[in-house]
Design a protein around this motif. Structure first.
Motif, PDB file in Angstrom:
ATOM      1  N   ILE A  21     -25.541 -28.852 -86.188  1.00  0.00           N
ATOM      2  CA  ILE A  21     -24.354 -29.627 -86.546  1.00  0.00           C
ATOM      3  C   ILE A  21     -24.367 -30.983 -85.837  1.00  0.00           C
ATOM      4  O   ILE A  21     -23.996 -32.000 -86.416  1.00  0.00           O
ATOM      5  CB  ILE A  21     -23.038 -28.849 -86.271  1.00  0.00           C
ATOM      6  CG1 ILE A  21     -21.832 -29.581 -86.855  1.00  0.00           C
ATOM      7  CG2 ILE A  21     -22.842 -28.594 -84.798  1.00  0.00           C
ATOM      8  CD1 ILE A  21     -21.790 -29.617 -88.353  1.00  0.00           C
ATOM      9  N   VAL A  22     -24.818 -31.016 -84.606  1.00  0.00           N
ATOM     10  CA  VAL A  22     -24.925 -32.274 -83.861  1.00  0.00           C
ATOM     11  C   VAL A  22     -26.037 -33.135 -84.457  1.00  0.00           C
ATOM     12  O   VAL A  22     -25.858 -34.336 -84.681  1.00  0.00           O
ATOM     13  CB  VAL A  22     -25.181 -32.005 -82.357  1.00  0.00           C
ATOM     14  CG1 VAL A  22     -25.479 -33.293 -81.615  1.00  0.00           C
ATOM     15  CG2 VAL A  22     -23.985 -31.281 -81.739  1.00  0.00           C
ATOM     16  N   TYR A  76     -32.191 -36.643 -87.559  1.00  0.00           N
ATOM     17  CA  TYR A  76     -31.857 -35.216 -87.654  1.00  0.00           C
ATOM     18  C   TYR A  76     -32.949 -34.364 -87.009  1.00  0.00           C
ATOM     19  O   TYR A  76     -32.677 -33.520 -86.155  1.00  0.00           O
ATOM     20  CB  TYR A  76     -31.676 -34.877 -89.132  1.00  0.00           C
ATOM     21  CG  TYR A  76     -31.561 -33.421 -89.468  1.00  0.00           C
ATOM     22  CD1 TYR A  76     -30.398 -32.708 -89.191  1.00  0.00           C
ATOM     23  CD2 TYR A  76     -32.600 -32.754 -90.110  1.00  0.00           C
ATOM     24  CE1 TYR A  76     -30.284 -31.366 -89.535  1.00  0.00           C
ATOM     25  CE2 TYR A  76     -32.493 -31.423 -90.460  1.00  0.00           C
ATOM     26  CZ  TYR A  76     -31.335 -30.734 -90.166  1.00  0.00           C
ATOM     27  OH  TYR A  76     -31.222 -29.411 -90.509  1.00  0.00           O
ATOM     28  N   ASN A 122     -31.888 -41.030 -91.594  1.00  0.00           N
ATOM     29  CA  ASN A 122     -31.048 -39.846 -91.422  1.00  0.00           C
ATOM     30  C   ASN A 122     -31.926 -38.639 -91.088  1.00  0.00           C
ATOM     31  O   ASN A 122     -31.675 -37.920 -90.114  1.00  0.00           O
ATOM     32  CB  ASN A 122     -30.243 -39.604 -92.707  1.00  0.00           C
ATOM     33  CG  ASN A 122     -29.359 -38.376 -92.675  1.00  0.00           C
ATOM     34  OD1 ASN A 122     -29.553 -37.443 -91.893  1.00  0.00           O
ATOM     35  ND2 ASN A 122     -28.394 -38.350 -93.555  1.00  0.00           N
ATOM     36  N   TYR A 132     -26.631 -38.366 -90.064  1.00  0.00           N
ATOM     37  CA  TYR A 132     -25.749 -38.954 -91.075  1.00  0.00           C
ATOM     38  C   TYR A 132     -25.170 -40.271 -90.580  1.00  0.00           C
ATOM     39  O   TYR A 132     -25.136 -41.263 -91.317  1.00  0.00           O
ATOM     40  CB  TYR A 132     -24.631 -37.978 -91.449  1.00  0.00           C
ATOM     41  CG  TYR A 132     -23.777 -38.509 -92.568  1.00  0.00           C
ATOM     42  CD1 TYR A 132     -24.221 -38.474 -93.881  1.00  0.00           C
ATOM     43  CD2 TYR A 132     -22.534 -39.075 -92.306  1.00  0.00           C
ATOM     44  CE1 TYR A 132     -23.450 -38.988 -94.908  1.00  0.00           C
ATOM     45  CE2 TYR A 132     -21.756 -39.588 -93.318  1.00  0.00           C
ATOM     46  CZ  TYR A 132     -22.214 -39.537 -94.626  1.00  0.00           C
ATOM     47  OH  TYR A 132     -21.450 -40.060 -95.643  1.00  0.00           O
ATOM     48  N   LEU A 133     -24.710 -40.296 -89.335  1.00  0.00           N
ATOM     49  CA  LEU A 133     -24.149 -41.533 -88.785  1.00  0.00           C
ATOM     50  C   LEU A 133     -25.190 -42.649 -88.716  1.00  0.00           C
ATOM     51  O   LEU A 133     -24.890 -43.802 -89.042  1.00  0.00           O
ATOM     52  CB  LEU A 133     -23.550 -41.280 -87.404  1.00  0.00           C
ATOM     53  CG  LEU A 133     -22.219 -40.532 -87.399  1.00  0.00           C
ATOM     54  CD1 LEU A 133     -21.796 -40.205 -85.973  1.00  0.00           C
ATOM     55  CD2 LEU A 133     -21.140 -41.334 -88.105  1.00  0.00           C
ATOM     56  N   THR A 164     -33.356 -35.157 -83.168  1.00  0.00           N
ATOM     57  CA  THR A 164     -32.218 -34.660 -82.391  1.00  0.00           C
ATOM     58  C   THR A 164     -32.270 -33.141 -82.242  1.00  0.00           C
ATOM     59  O   THR A 164     -31.981 -32.605 -81.170  1.00  0.00           O
ATOM     60  CB  THR A 164     -30.884 -35.086 -83.044  1.00  0.00           C
ATOM     61  OG1 THR A 164     -30.876 -36.502 -83.180  1.00  0.00           O
ATOM     62  CG2 THR A 164     -29.692 -34.661 -82.225  1.00  0.00           C
ATOM     63  N   HIS A 165     -32.680 -32.457 -83.299  1.00  0.00           N
ATOM     64  CA  HIS A 165     -32.725 -30.995 -83.227  1.00  0.00           C
ATOM     65  C   HIS A 165     -34.031 -30.493 -82.609  1.00  0.00           C
ATOM     66  O   HIS A 165     -34.003 -29.732 -81.636  1.00  0.00           O
ATOM     67  CB  HIS A 165     -32.540 -30.380 -84.617  1.00  0.00           C
ATOM     68  CG  HIS A 165     -32.607 -28.896 -84.606  1.00  0.00           C
ATOM     69  ND1 HIS A 165     -31.669 -28.107 -83.978  1.00  0.00           N
ATOM     70  CD2 HIS A 165     -33.531 -28.046 -85.111  1.00  0.00           C
ATOM     71  CE1 HIS A 165     -31.994 -26.839 -84.114  1.00  0.00           C
ATOM     72  NE2 HIS A 165     -33.126 -26.774 -84.791  1.00  0.00           N
ATOM     73  N   SER A 211     -27.257 -32.997 -87.494  1.00  0.00           N
ATOM     74  CA  SER A 211     -26.842 -33.425 -88.831  1.00  0.00           C
ATOM     75  C   SER A 211     -25.870 -34.598 -88.755  1.00  0.00           C
ATOM     76  O   SER A 211     -25.994 -35.576 -89.494  1.00  0.00           O
ATOM     77  CB  SER A 211     -26.199 -32.245 -89.562  1.00  0.00           C
ATOM     78  OG  SER A 211     -25.726 -32.645 -90.809  1.00  0.00           O
ATOM     79  N   THR A 212     -24.921 -34.503 -87.854  1.00  0.00           N
ATOM     80  CA  THR A 212     -23.939 -35.580 -87.684  1.00  0.00           C
ATOM     81  C   THR A 212     -24.613 -36.848 -87.178  1.00  0.00           C
ATOM     82  O   THR A 212     -24.340 -37.943 -87.692  1.00  0.00           O
ATOM     83  CB  THR A 212     -22.829 -35.128 -86.707  1.00  0.00           C
ATOM     84  OG1 THR A 212     -22.213 -33.956 -87.233  1.00  0.00           O
ATOM     85  CG2 THR A 212     -21.798 -36.220 -86.516  1.00  0.00           C
ATOM     86  N   ALA A 213     -25.503 -36.721 -86.213  1.00  0.00           N
ATOM     87  CA  ALA A 213     -26.207 -37.889 -85.681  1.00  0.00           C
ATOM     88  C   ALA A 213     -27.052 -38.556 -86.766  1.00  0.00           C
ATOM     89  O   ALA A 213     -27.060 -39.784 -86.900  1.00  0.00           O
ATOM     90  CB  ALA A 213     -27.081 -37.482 -84.500  1.00  0.00           C
TER      91      ALA A 213
END
Length: 134
Positions: A38-39, A26, A22, A45-46, A29-30, A41-43
């Motif tokens: 937010i994207v 995170y 995760n 978490y998924l 991606t950032h 974090s969502t990526a």
């Protein structure tokens, strides 16, 4: 080691790996791709929750044959309750007990761990043969 203790140990290993995945997704991606938090974090978490489902199914609870939609729905329900409960406990302990945010997180994490483990064991993968590591 009894069956539940062995499952709990494997569950903790999978959870640690899922949290690490995760975080890595995170950050990548950032920081690397430049996606909004937010994207990212969502990526993250998924990625972590999919890892938890996969290894929980095949390694923790020895239920590799369980891939039906109901099992997946119950898994996401259990983990949603765990996440919401953890957030609620953190907020309540911070707001009403004035505890340090790290202590609040610790108690929230205990709830999430117990909810996710027993929810997975008794609801998501219920009725499946599990490893006997006695």
């Amino acid at each position: 080691m009894n069956r539940t203790s062995a499952e709990m140990t494997r569950f903790l290993v999978v959870g640690a790996g899922s949290n690490l995945l995760n975080f890595v997704v995170y950050v990548l991606t950032h920081a690397v791709i430049g996606a909004p938090l937010i994207v990212a974090s969502t990526a993250g978490y998924l990625a972590g929750i999919l890892n938890s489902y996969h290894f929980g199914r095949i390694w923790v609870f020895d239920a590799a044959d369980r891939t039906d939609n109901l099992t997946i729905a119950f898994f996401f329900l259990v983990y949603a309750i765990g996440g919401l409960g953890m957030s609620g406990i953190i907020d309540a302990l911070d707001r009403y007990a004035g505890l340090d945010y790290r202590i609040c997180w610790f108690f929230g994490a205990i709830f999430a761990f117990l909810n996710n483990f027993f929810g997975s064991k008794w609801l998501v993968f219920k009725g499946n043969a599990t490893r006997d590591d006695n």
